[in-house]
Design an enzyme around this catalytic site. Structure first.
Site, PDB file in Angstrom:
ATOM      1  N   GLY A  90      -0.215  -5.389   0.312  1.00 51.72           N
ATOM      2  CA  GLY A  90      -1.255  -5.399  -0.702  1.00 51.72           C
ATOM      3  C   GLY A  90      -0.816  -6.075  -1.983  1.00 51.72           C
ATOM      4  O   GLY A  90      -1.643  -6.645  -2.699  1.00 51.72           O
ATOM      5  N   ALA A 149       0.834  -1.193   0.000  1.00 55.71           N
ATOM      6  CA  ALA A 149       0.000   0.000   0.000  1.00 55.71           C
ATOM      7  C   ALA A 149       0.876   1.252   0.000  1.00 55.71           C
ATOM      8  O   ALA A 149       2.084   1.201   0.264  1.00 55.71           O
ATOM      9  CB  ALA A 149      -0.918  -0.003   1.217  1.00 55.71           C
ATOM     10  N   GLU A 198      -1.349  -9.676  -1.339  1.00 54.53           N
ATOM     11  CA  GLU A 198      -2.796  -9.917  -1.320  1.00 54.53           C
ATOM     12  C   GLU A 198      -3.376  -9.904  -2.726  1.00 54.53           C
ATOM     13  O   GLU A 198      -4.307 -10.661  -3.029  1.00 54.53           O
ATOM     14  CB  GLU A 198      -3.472  -8.868  -0.444  1.00 54.53           C
TER      15      GLU A 198
END
Length: 255
Positions: free
Chosen positions: A106, A61, A109
């Site tokens: 992220g 992120a 993910e």
């Protein structure tokens, strides 16, 4: 644009393009959702590759952006964050992540949202959110244990450590490790091969597996049963069975 879509040979490549590290800020998250919904709709896209470029997949992120968010702001944003990744996970077509360099937070993910992960031999993956006093917020606490098991997932989430490609392969976090220069080529080739398959049957297979993993076995069997019977109404089923009888297995050309 921070994410671009290129289509060739029935394969849509979602290319992250936010140098230098493809940090997943709010604009990038929203763009991912937009393009995931587009490839879901488009008939000329039969399979998808997610790629960050030759040097990095996505390093996580945008921490500077998040640092300025308070509790109220993140309550309002966290659903949008998860919705973006869920849109990728729910693309009803085969999806492969081509992972080079870092896939952290992220980025890891996002790779988890794919059906198959091909990693470069120099790749590093992990969920380092705990080192920020946080936990994964884009599906890491849910998709990671479903993929590699709760104990291994807790190791990565609790410690925030990074794993190299060889360990990622050993624990099932990635499915194949190849030289860095070959990652995208192999990912695209895998997707292009599947793009020639029966589109509705592939969709049925993906939905049946994914639904079954999130439900009890009776529910999963019901989904499988309904799709299995429903596929008898498709032209591809007729083509596949006729080709098998007349030419042998693996020679059908689906429409």
């Amino acid at each position: 644009m921070t994410v671009n879509l290129e289509v060739a040979e029935g394969v849509g490549t979602l290319r992250l393009d936010r140098p230098p590290m493809n940090a997943l800020d709010v604009a990038t998250q929203d763009r991912l959702k937009e393009l995931a919904e587009e490839v879901t709709r488009r008939d000329d896209v039969r399979a998808v590759v997610i790629y960050g470029g030759e040097r990095v997949f996505a390093a996580g992120a945008d921490i500077k952006e998040m640092q300025n968010m308070d509790h109220t702001a993140m309550i309002l944003r966290s659903r949008g964050l998860q919705d973006a990744f869920t849109a990728v996970a729910r693309i009803p077509k085969p999806v492969v992540a081509a992972v080079t360099g870092y896939a952290l937070g992220g980025g890891c993910e996002l790779a988890l949202c794919a059906d198959f992960r091909i990693a470069a031999d120099n790749a590093k993956l992990g969920q380092p959110e705990i080192l920020l006093g946080l936990i994964p917020g884009a599906g890491g606490t849910q998709r990671l244990p479903r993929l590699i098991g709760p104990s291994k997932a807790k190791d990565l989430v609790f410690t925030g450590r990074q794993v190299r490609a060889d360990e990622a392969l050993a624990i099932g976090l990635v499915d194949r490790v190849v030289p860095a220069a070959e990652v995208y080529e192999q990912a695209h080739a895998w997707a292009a091969k599947l793009a020639q398959g029966p589109a509705i049957a592939l969709r049925a297979a993906k939905e049946s597996i994914d639904t079954g993993l999130e439900a009890d076995i009776d529910t999963g069997l019901a989904v499988e049963r309904n799709w299995f019977a429903g596929l008898f109404a498709t032209e591809d089923r007729e083509i596949g069975m006729r080709s098998f009888v007349e030419e042998g297995p693996g020679k059908a050309k689906f429409r």
